[in-house]
Write a protein that holds these residues in place. Structure first.
Motif, PDB file in Angstrom:
ATOM      1  N   ILE A  32      -6.790  -0.462   8.841  1.00 41.14           N
ATOM      2  CA  ILE A  32      -6.483  -1.465   7.604  1.00 41.14           C
ATOM      3  C   ILE A  32      -5.498  -0.736   6.860  1.00 41.14           C
ATOM      4  CG2 ILE A  32      -7.676  -2.663   5.935  1.00 41.14           C
ATOM      5  CD1 ILE A  32     -10.080  -2.970   7.781  1.00 41.14           C
ATOM      6  N   ALA A  33      -5.866   0.570   6.419  1.00 46.79           N
ATOM      7  CA  ALA A  33      -5.192   1.066   5.484  1.00 46.79           C
ATOM      8  C   ALA A  33      -3.585   1.314   5.925  1.00 46.79           C
ATOM      9  CB  ALA A  33      -5.474   2.481   5.176  1.00 46.79           C
ATOM     10  N   LYS A  34      -3.162   1.428   7.284  1.00 44.92           N
ATOM     11  CA  LYS A  34      -2.062   1.653   7.782  1.00 44.92           C
ATOM     12  C   LYS A  34      -1.095   0.157   7.584  1.00 44.92           C
ATOM     13  CE  LYS A  34       0.744   3.229  11.471  1.00 44.92           C
ATOM     14  NZ  LYS A  34       0.777   3.793  12.968  1.00 44.92           N
ATOM     15  N   LYS A  35      -2.008  -0.753   8.023  1.00 40.17           N
ATOM     16  CA  LYS A  35      -1.296  -2.172   7.949  1.00 40.17           C
ATOM     17  C   LYS A  35      -0.812  -2.364   6.398  1.00 40.17           C
ATOM     18  CE  LYS A  35      -2.148  -7.313   8.549  1.00 40.17           C
ATOM     19  NZ  LYS A  35      -1.413  -7.552   7.575  1.00 40.17           N
ATOM     20  N   TYR A  36      -1.838  -2.172   5.520  1.00 44.85           N
ATOM     21  CA  TYR A  36      -1.514  -2.626   4.084  1.00 44.85           C
ATOM     22  C   TYR A  36      -0.274  -1.612   3.442  1.00 44.85           C
ATOM     23  CZ  TYR A  36      -5.887  -4.978   3.657  1.00 44.85           C
ATOM     24  OH  TYR A  36      -6.782  -6.000   4.110  1.00 44.85           O
ATOM     25  N   TYR A  37      -0.190  -0.414   3.895  1.00 43.36           N
ATOM     26  CA  TYR A  37       0.918   0.490   3.886  1.00 43.36           C
ATOM     27  C   TYR A  37       2.170  -0.227   4.245  1.00 43.36           C
ATOM     28  CZ  TYR A  37       4.207   4.369   4.740  1.00 43.36           C
ATOM     29  OH  TYR A  37       5.460   5.157   5.002  1.00 43.36           O
ATOM     30  N   GLU A  38       2.258  -0.611   5.472  1.00 43.98           N
ATOM     31  CA  GLU A  38       3.333  -1.191   6.043  1.00 43.98           C
ATOM     32  C   GLU A  38       3.814  -2.353   5.452  1.00 43.98           C
ATOM     33  OE1 GLU A  38       2.135  -1.285  10.232  1.00 43.98           O
ATOM     34  OE2 GLU A  38       2.777   0.862  10.543  1.00 43.98           O
TER      35      GLU A  38
END
Length: 245
Positions: A32-38
């Protein structure tokens, strides 16, 4: 105005509830964190929502894994009770630490951490519950326990420790997506000079417009609207950009 997704974590899952209760599993924190970063998030907040209750913080490994793929500031909240806890999290890759519960029994921790890591790395976290139309009580342990402390009095008391930011969460508005507690943020923004991160209540873009109209807010932290894909980070940032023009 920065846009900061907040990931509440319990037993290595992102969870979400309403008014800090009825917690449901949303998914894997680092995915989830990686998606929000991207998707363009400015920062991330990882909050261990049972850390203070159980006397530990379990986010060290999660942060170590997150920083391999995520290159924006990460703030860790929950269960930070000592310099040892803070050291572990900072060495794992945290950029900032948000402190709440421990301060009610150990104010000296604020001064110790600010002196060691610098104001820019230490965030004062306050969880506020409305008591009357114009007063709020500060809560601790992820909104479970009363402190008996008026939020405005607590804010004034804590300003002497030179925190870099204030993460201010409305327990009443959390998870409802019905709008920010504008009166709370308006009152607090008049008595602090440090940047305020407004948390709790975001549901639609007009909520930001309403908040901005009355309170001087540097960032918004949000979770439910993003977790359940009611809106995208890009839509929020585009809207904020238009407000600023």
């Amino acid at each position: 105005m920065r846009v900061i997704p907040r990931l509440d974590i319990k037993n290595e899952n992102v969870i979400k509830g309403i008014n800090f209760e009825g917690l449901r599993v949303v998914g894997n924190p680092n995915k989830i964190a990686k998606k929000y970063y991207e998707d363009g998030a400015d920062e991330l907040i990882y909050s261990d929502c049972v850390a203070s209750l159980y006397g530990r913080n379990s986010l060290t490994e999660l942060v170590k894994n997150a920083v391999k793929d995520i290159f924006i500031p990460i703030t860790i909240a929950g269960g930070i009770r000592s310099e040892v806890d803070a050291n572990l999290l900072m060495k794992s890759g945290s950029d900032k630490l948000a402190i709440n519960s421990e301060l009610f029994s150990n104010e000296k921790l604020a001064n110790l951490l600010v002196q060691k890591f610098g104001s820019q790395s230490i965030v004062l976290s306050i969880q506020a519950k409305k008591i009357t139309k114009n007063s709020w009580e500060a809560y601790k342990n992820f909104g479970r326990d009363k402190t008996g402390m008026d939020v405005m009095d607590w804010v004034k008391k804590m300003t002497k420790y030179n925190f870099g930011e204030l993460l201010l969460t409305s327990i009443d508005a959390d998870g409802i997506c019905g709008g920010f507690d504008v009166e709370l943020f308006e009152k607090v923004s008049k008595i602090v000079k440090i940047p305020i991160i407004a948390c709790g209540g975001f549901g639609k873009l007009d909520h930001i417009k309403e908040l901005k109209k009355y309170a001087n807010i540097d960032a918004i932290a949000l979770s439910k609207a993003l977790h359940y894909e009611k809106i995208t980070i890009k839509e929020i940032k585009d809207f904020i950009k238009k407000l600023d023009e």
